[in-house]
Scaffold this motif. Structure first.
Motif, short mmCIF file in Angstrom:
data_model
loop_
_atom_site.label_atom_id
_atom_site.label_comp_id
_atom_site.label_asym_id
_atom_site.label_seq_id
_atom_site.Cartn_x
_atom_site.Cartn_y
_atom_site.Cartn_z
N GLY A 10 -5.61 12.86 5.78
CA GLY A 10 -7.06 12.92 5.78
C GLY A 10 -7.71 11.55 5.69
N ASP A 11 -8.70 11.41 4.81
CA ASP A 11 -9.47 10.18 4.68
C ASP A 11 -8.66 9.03 4.08
OD1 ASP A 11 -11.66 11.45 5.72
OD2 ASP A 11 -12.58 11.87 3.78
N GLN A 12 -7.44 9.31 3.66
CA GLN A 12 -6.58 8.25 3.11
C GLN A 12 -6.00 7.38 4.22
OE1 GLN A 12 -3.47 9.88 0.66
NE2 GLN A 12 -3.03 7.94 -0.36
N LEU A 13 -6.17 7.78 5.48
CA LEU A 13 -5.61 7.05 6.62
C LEU A 13 -6.71 6.69 7.61
CD1 LEU A 13 -2.99 6.14 8.16
CD2 LEU A 13 -3.11 8.35 9.34
N GLY A 14 -6.71 5.42 8.03
CA GLY A 14 -7.63 4.96 9.06
C GLY A 14 -6.87 4.30 10.20
N ILE A 21 9.74 0.00 2.91
CA ILE A 21 8.97 -1.21 2.62
C ILE A 21 8.22 -1.05 1.30
CG2 ILE A 21 6.96 -2.55 3.38
CD1 ILE A 21 7.98 -2.09 6.27
N LEU A 22 7.64 0.13 1.10
CA LEU A 22 6.92 0.38 -0.15
C LEU A 22 7.87 0.41 -1.35
CD1 LEU A 22 4.40 2.99 1.23
CD2 LEU A 22 3.76 0.89 0.03
N ASP A 23 9.07 0.94 -1.16
CA ASP A 23 10.06 0.92 -2.24
C ASP A 23 10.39 -0.53 -2.63
OD1 ASP A 23 10.24 3.68 -2.35
OD2 ASP A 23 12.04 3.79 -1.10
N ARG A 24 10.56 -1.37 -1.63
CA ARG A 24 10.85 -2.80 -1.89
C ARG A 24 9.65 -3.47 -2.56
NH1 ARG A 24 12.91 -6.91 -3.47
NH2 ARG A 24 13.45 -8.70 -2.20
N TYR A 25 8.45 -3.14 -2.14
CA TYR A 25 7.25 -3.68 -2.76
C TYR A 25 7.23 -3.34 -4.25
CZ TYR A 25 2.28 -4.27 -3.91
OH TYR A 25 1.11 -4.64 -4.50
N ARG A 26 7.54 -2.08 -4.57
CA ARG A 26 7.51 -1.66 -5.97
C ARG A 26 8.58 -2.39 -6.80
NH1 ARG A 26 7.41 3.45 -3.24
NH2 ARG A 26 5.24 4.17 -3.03
N GLU A 27 9.73 -2.68 -6.19
CA GLU A 27 10.75 -3.45 -6.88
C GLU A 27 10.21 -4.81 -7.32
OE1 GLU A 27 14.17 -3.99 -4.49
OE2 GLU A 27 14.72 -1.87 -4.40
N ILE A 28 9.39 -5.39 -6.47
CA ILE A 28 8.88 -6.74 -6.74
C ILE A 28 7.66 -6.71 -7.65
CG2 ILE A 28 7.89 -8.82 -5.66
CD1 ILE A 28 9.44 -7.98 -3.09
N PHE A 29 6.71 -5.80 -7.39
CA PHE A 29 5.42 -5.83 -8.07
C PHE A 29 5.25 -4.75 -9.13
CE2 PHE A 29 4.73 -8.02 -4.05
CZ PHE A 29 4.08 -9.17 -4.47
N GLY A 30 6.12 -3.74 -9.11
CA GLY A 30 6.08 -2.74 -10.17
C GLY A 30 4.97 -1.72 -10.09
N SER A 31 4.25 -1.69 -8.97
CA SER A 31 3.16 -0.72 -8.81
C SER A 31 2.91 -0.53 -7.32
CB SER A 31 1.89 -1.24 -9.50
OG SER A 31 1.47 -2.46 -8.91
N ASP A 32 1.95 0.31 -6.98
CA ASP A 32 1.59 0.51 -5.58
C ASP A 32 0.49 -0.46 -5.15
OD1 ASP A 32 3.35 2.62 -5.28
OD2 ASP A 32 1.85 4.15 -5.75
N THR A 83 -3.98 4.48 -2.97
CA THR A 83 -3.73 3.54 -1.87
C THR A 83 -4.39 4.04 -0.60
OG1 THR A 83 -1.60 2.92 -2.85
CG2 THR A 83 -1.96 2.33 -0.54
N MET A 84 -5.07 3.13 0.10
CA MET A 84 -5.65 3.42 1.42
C MET A 84 -4.76 2.81 2.48
SD MET A 84 -8.12 4.83 3.09
CE MET A 84 -8.57 4.83 4.83
N PHE A 85 -4.53 3.57 3.57
CA PHE A 85 -3.65 3.12 4.64
C PHE A 85 -4.43 2.94 5.94
CE2 PHE A 85 -1.01 5.30 1.60
CZ PHE A 85 0.15 4.54 1.56
N TYR A 86 -4.08 1.88 6.68
CA TYR A 86 -4.61 1.64 8.03
C TYR A 86 -3.43 1.38 8.95
CZ TYR A 86 -9.05 0.93 5.61
OH TYR A 86 -10.16 1.09 4.84
N THR A 87 -3.44 2.03 10.11
CA THR A 87 -2.30 1.88 11.00
C THR A 87 -2.74 1.86 12.46
OG1 THR A 87 -0.03 2.65 11.40
CG2 THR A 87 -1.76 4.35 11.28
N GLY A 88 -1.84 1.42 13.31
CA GLY A 88 -2.10 1.33 14.75
C GLY A 88 -0.91 0.71 15.45
N HIS A 89 -1.17 0.06 16.59
CA HIS A 89 -0.17 -0.63 17.39
C HIS A 89 1.00 0.29 17.76
CE1 HIS A 89 2.50 -3.51 19.08
NE2 HIS A 89 3.25 -3.69 18.00
N LYS A 136 -7.51 -7.22 -5.77
CA LYS A 136 -6.76 -6.25 -4.99
C LYS A 136 -5.43 -6.83 -4.52
CE LYS A 136 -10.24 -3.25 -4.77
NZ LYS A 136 -10.19 -1.90 -5.39
N LYS A 137 -4.48 -5.92 -4.27
CA LYS A 137 -3.23 -6.30 -3.63
C LYS A 137 -3.15 -5.53 -2.31
CE LYS A 137 0.11 -8.13 -6.89
NZ LYS A 137 -0.86 -8.80 -7.73
N ILE A 138 -3.01 -6.29 -1.22
CA ILE A 138 -2.97 -5.69 0.11
C ILE A 138 -1.62 -6.00 0.74
CG2 ILE A 138 -4.04 -5.63 2.39
CD1 ILE A 138 -6.65 -6.43 1.09
#
Length: 271
Positions: free
Chosen positions: A256-260, A187-198, A235-241, A172-174
């Motif tokens: 929905g269930d894609q966010l925790g 941030i996700l756009d920059r991630y894709r530039e580096i890794f080429g996927s989500d 992609t599964m997302f977790y957020t807070g703070h 997995k990539k987290i």
């Protein structure tokens, strides 16, 4: 792999204490690491309750130069002087919210084994940190209150000191962020530039918290962000703070269930 919330604004139950801050414990086949340390020494109390020995930590990554993410670093250095600590070179700036200083203790520079990171860095096969996030899609409006003192003048913080961690393990990539001041979509756009996927999993604050009611424009930005994240079906997302309850309700209605949600004392990932 295991990821546990050590410090967050809320607690999973009364056994744990919470504070405005973030600290995550991440255990991989090769590492035991902390991502941020909260704003005080509370991380130590909660780690003891979780059965995690601070002396066992081999790596610390600081997401950015704000007190609620790096405030525990000096206490951590009292407990552990062997861990490698990765801090972006811009994180030692003078940061303010209005007139209130919110930067980190400059003495952190003197902690043994601190690596000042100038940009993207591959730490090893499991760990990679990146910055250089310049996009402005759905940029959090709360950022406008945050400043950096440059040559004696307070100017808009560019958040160039914000870095994200990518953990590659167990197939997995987290992607892990602190407050996503640069905007989670950018941030996700920059991630894709580096890794080429989500990424498979994203764990981060979204910096959408606001005490007052949202303006129509602010609510639209939250909804637009949720709609874009929802498109990332793998992609599964977790957020807070710093995301805030009002934003979480809007995000959850769309995602929905894609966010925790994350809470102090709770295990986010365990596989």
């Amino acid at each position: 792999m295991k990821i546990v919330t050590v410090v967050e604004n809320t607690a999973v139950n009364e056994s744990f204490q919470a504070e405005h801050g973030l600290c995550l414990y991440i255990e991989t086949p090769e590492h035991k690491l902390l991502f941020d340390t909260g704003q005080t020494d509370l991380f130590q109390t909660n780690m003891e309750k979780l059965g995690i020995d601070p002396a066992s930590i081999d790596t610390v990554v600081l997401s950015h130069g704000h007190y609620d993410h790096g405030g525990g670093l000096m206490r951590f250095s009292d407990l552990n002087n062997t861990a490698d600590i990765y801090i972006h070179e811009g994180a030692f700036g003078d940061f303010f919210a209005g007139d209130r200083y919110i930067g980190i203790n400059k003495d952190i520079k003197s902690i043994p084994r601190v690596t000042v990171v100038p940009g993207d860095m591959k730490i090893d096969d499991e760990l990679f940190v990146f910055s250089g996030i310049t996009g402005r899609r759905c940029w959090p409006t709360g950022n406008k209150l945050l400043k950096e003192k440059v040559r004696g003048e307070l100017v808009q913080d560019s958040f160039r000191h914000e870095q994200c961690l990518v953990v590659s393990a167990e197939g997995k990539k987290i992607l892990i962020g602190g407050c996503a001041h640069n905007g989670i979509l950018n941030i996700l756009d920059r991630y894709r530039e580096i890794f080429g996927s989500d990424p498979d999993i994203v764990i981060s604050g979204f910096h959408m918290m606001k005490r007052e009611a949202y303006t129509d424009e602010e609510a639209r930005l939250v909804r637009d962000t949720a709609e874009e994240l929802k498109k990332m079906t793998g992609t599964m997302f977790y957020t807070g703070h710093c995301t805030g309850n009002k934003a979480f309700v809007i995000l959850k209605e769309i995602m929905g269930d894609q966010l925790g949600a994350i809470h102090t004392g709770e295990t986010i990932v365990d596989f």
